[in-house]
Motif scaffolding. Structure first.
Motif, mmCIF file in Angstrom:
data_model
loop_
_atom_site.group_PDB
_atom_site.id
_atom_site.type_symbol
_atom_site.label_atom_id
_atom_site.label_comp_id
_atom_site.label_asym_id
_atom_site.label_seq_id
_atom_site.Cartn_x
_atom_site.Cartn_y
_atom_site.Cartn_z
ATOM 1 N N GLY A 15 0.831 -1.197 0.000
ATOM 2 C CA GLY A 15 0.000 0.000 0.000
ATOM 3 C C GLY A 15 0.863 1.244 0.000
ATOM 4 O O GLY A 15 2.084 1.192 -0.119
ATOM 5 N N GLY A 16 0.209 2.396 0.136
ATOM 6 C CA GLY A 16 0.912 3.654 0.287
ATOM 7 C C GLY A 16 1.752 4.052 -0.906
ATOM 8 O O GLY A 16 1.454 3.724 -2.053
ATOM 9 N N LEU A 17 2.834 4.771 -0.617
ATOM 10 C CA LEU A 17 3.705 5.277 -1.673
ATOM 11 C C LEU A 17 4.376 4.138 -2.438
ATOM 12 O O LEU A 17 4.575 4.234 -3.655
ATOM 13 C CB LEU A 17 4.755 6.208 -1.072
ATOM 14 C CG LEU A 17 5.665 6.949 -2.056
ATOM 15 C CD1 LEU A 17 4.853 7.820 -3.007
ATOM 16 C CD2 LEU A 17 6.681 7.797 -1.301
ATOM 17 N N ARG A 19 3.154 1.127 -3.132
ATOM 18 C CA ARG A 19 2.199 0.575 -4.087
ATOM 19 C C ARG A 19 1.999 1.528 -5.259
ATOM 20 O O ARG A 19 1.977 1.105 -6.425
ATOM 21 C CB ARG A 19 0.867 0.323 -3.378
ATOM 22 C CG ARG A 19 -0.217 -0.334 -4.235
ATOM 23 C CD ARG A 19 0.206 -1.721 -4.700
ATOM 24 N NE ARG A 19 -0.929 -2.532 -5.095
ATOM 25 C CZ ARG A 19 -1.201 -3.726 -4.579
ATOM 26 N NH1 ARG A 19 -0.421 -4.232 -3.632
ATOM 27 N NH2 ARG A 19 -2.225 -4.429 -5.005
ATOM 28 N N ALA A 20 1.854 2.816 -4.952
ATOM 29 C CA ALA A 20 1.658 3.800 -6.014
ATOM 30 C C ALA A 20 2.855 3.825 -6.957
ATOM 31 O O ALA A 20 2.693 3.892 -8.185
ATOM 32 C CB ALA A 20 1.432 5.187 -5.410
ATOM 33 N N ARG A 185 -1.425 11.010 1.307
ATOM 34 C CA ARG A 185 -2.649 10.311 1.704
ATOM 35 C C ARG A 185 -2.448 8.794 1.653
ATOM 36 O O ARG A 185 -2.884 8.095 0.737
ATOM 37 C CB ARG A 185 -3.825 10.738 0.824
ATOM 38 C CG ARG A 185 -5.181 10.407 1.431
ATOM 39 C CD ARG A 185 -6.303 11.176 0.765
ATOM 40 N NE ARG A 185 -6.144 12.622 0.923
ATOM 41 C CZ ARG A 185 -6.996 13.523 0.419
ATOM 42 N NH1 ARG A 185 -8.033 13.128 -0.289
ATOM 43 N NH2 ARG A 185 -6.781 14.819 0.607
ATOM 44 N N THR A 186 -1.759 8.305 2.660
ATOM 45 C CA THR A 186 -1.504 6.876 2.838
ATOM 46 C C THR A 186 -1.914 6.504 4.259
ATOM 47 O O THR A 186 -2.404 7.338 5.026
ATOM 48 C CB THR A 186 -0.013 6.550 2.630
ATOM 49 O OG1 THR A 186 0.739 7.084 3.732
ATOM 50 C CG2 THR A 186 0.508 7.139 1.327
ATOM 51 N N SER A 187 -1.665 5.255 4.632
ATOM 52 C CA SER A 187 -2.006 4.801 5.987
ATOM 53 C C SER A 187 -0.855 5.005 6.963
ATOM 54 O O SER A 187 -0.909 4.512 8.091
ATOM 55 C CB SER A 187 -2.402 3.321 5.956
ATOM 56 O OG SER A 187 -1.319 2.529 5.496
ATOM 57 N N TRP A 188 0.195 5.760 6.552
ATOM 58 C CA TRP A 188 1.366 5.940 7.416
ATOM 59 C C TRP A 188 0.981 6.488 8.786
ATOM 60 O O TRP A 188 1.473 6.025 9.818
ATOM 61 C CB TRP A 188 2.372 6.886 6.752
ATOM 62 C CG TRP A 188 3.592 7.109 7.593
ATOM 63 C CD1 TRP A 188 4.735 6.362 7.602
ATOM 64 C CD2 TRP A 188 3.789 8.139 8.569
ATOM 65 N NE1 TRP A 188 5.624 6.855 8.529
ATOM 66 C CE2 TRP A 188 5.070 7.939 9.141
ATOM 67 C CE3 TRP A 188 3.009 9.194 9.028
ATOM 68 C CZ2 TRP A 188 5.587 8.767 10.135
ATOM 69 C CZ3 TRP A 188 3.519 10.020 10.019
ATOM 70 C CH2 TRP A 188 4.794 9.801 10.562
ATOM 71 N N SER A 192 -0.695 1.949 9.810
ATOM 72 C CA SER A 192 0.692 1.514 9.637
ATOM 73 C C SER A 192 1.619 2.006 10.751
ATOM 74 O O SER A 192 2.747 1.524 10.875
ATOM 75 C CB SER A 192 1.225 2.007 8.286
ATOM 76 O OG SER A 192 0.524 1.412 7.222
ATOM 77 N N ASP A 224 -0.958 13.542 -3.126
ATOM 78 C CA ASP A 224 -1.390 12.359 -3.863
ATOM 79 C C ASP A 224 -0.215 11.403 -4.084
ATOM 80 O O ASP A 224 0.768 11.783 -4.721
ATOM 81 C CB ASP A 224 -1.956 12.816 -5.212
ATOM 82 C CG ASP A 224 -2.461 11.674 -6.076
ATOM 83 O OD1 ASP A 224 -2.287 10.498 -5.707
ATOM 84 O OD2 ASP A 224 -3.025 11.964 -7.150
ATOM 85 N N PRO A 225 -0.287 10.165 -3.568
ATOM 86 C CA PRO A 225 0.815 9.212 -3.753
ATOM 87 C C PRO A 225 1.178 8.962 -5.214
ATOM 88 O O PRO A 225 2.357 8.781 -5.540
ATOM 89 C CB PRO A 225 0.301 7.931 -3.088
ATOM 90 C CG PRO A 225 -0.698 8.401 -2.092
ATOM 91 C CD PRO A 225 -1.346 9.601 -2.714
#
Length: 278
Positions: A15-17, A19-20, A185-188, A192, A224-225
């Protein structure tokens, strides 16, 4: 496999950066080897863009796995052109609140894991005299905040060895980029992250207040990631990539404030500090 396809090894692509970045790299035509910790995550990643995204099981805290995973990747794909050390997490808590075990775990994931992966990939890049190592740091790797001291320490350490690495590999055809994102905008800041188990009331208005602020905007961060990922790709593709790449206006402003503060501090104490010669 055509030679124009580059091989990227990106850690932490669930996920997050990470994954992007994996999605943007694969969409651009390169191949991504992405590390994940669960088999179901690995299977889902391979379906992301079949033939371009390949998952490998790896926990960066288990350094005994790292060499074999890297060797297997090189054996399968012939090389690793770009290593992205992305896997990591945030630890919240005042310095006095953080236990030694919590501190060591933070350093294991955010510092020793990237160090071990960097060391495992370097011989292959050296032999080919080509490669790029991207370290995902943070604006918190350049300046500190209350309540994030051990996270700061882990990213400061990452940046310290990466600066030296850039000097050591400059003549070997290997580039180093330190990426310093601001709030994305991630789950950091949410699922996480981890928080120190110990709470001390004396730090409620400093470390505690900042922690609540950061956790409060989880899911509402301004950046935006996908756009951050494209900025990283642009830097990797450039002939003269930057040593540091802050991402987002907030990161740029934070770094400039730190630079200004350091300059003011040095200037104001220069007479005292310089009066040390025999």
């Amino acid at each position: 496999m055509e030679n124009k396809e580059r091989i990227w090894f990106i850690t932490g692509v669930s996920g997050g950066l990470g994954r992007a970045l994996a999605q943007e790299v694969a969409a651009a035509g390169d191949i991504v080897i992405g590390s994940l910790r669960k088999e179901e995550q690995r299977e889902a990643f391979e379906k992301l863009l079949p033939g371009k995204t390949f998952g490998v099981l790896l926990d960066v805290n288990d350094q005994s796995q790292i060499s074999s995973v890297v060797e297997d990747a090189v054996a399968r794909f012939g090389r690793i052109d770009v290593l992205v050390n992305n896997a990591g997490y945030g630890l919240f808590g005042a310095i006095e609140e953080v236990s030694m075990e919590e501190a060591r775990q933070q350093m294991e994931t955010n510092f020793f894991g990237p160090l071990a992966l960097t060391q495992a990939v370097l011989p292959h890049m050296r032999n080919k005299k080509n490669g790029c190592i991207v370290q995902i740091s943070s604006q918190a790797g350049f300046r500190s905040n209350p309540g994030m001291g051990l996270y700061n320490a882990s990213k400061f350490a990452l940046e310290g060895f990466s600066e030296a690495l850039a000097l050591e590999t400059a003549e070997l055809g290997i580039k180093v980029i330190i990426v310093e994102p601001g709030p994305f905008r991630t789950s950091w800041a949410g699922d996480s992250s981890k928080t120190a188990e110990t709470k001390i009331d004396a730090y409620t208005s400093t470390a505690g207040a900042l922690t609540e602020t950061i956790k409060g905007y989880a899911g509402k961060q301004p950046n935006d990631p996908a756009k951050g990922a494209r900025a990283i790709i642009t830097a990797v593709n450039s002939e003269n990539p930057p040593l540091r790449l802050p991402l987002g206006k907030e990161a740029i402003e934070a770094i400039r404030r730190k630079l200004k503060s350091v300059e003011e501090n040095v200037n104001s104490w220069e007479d005292v500090a310089a009066d040390t010669a025999f």
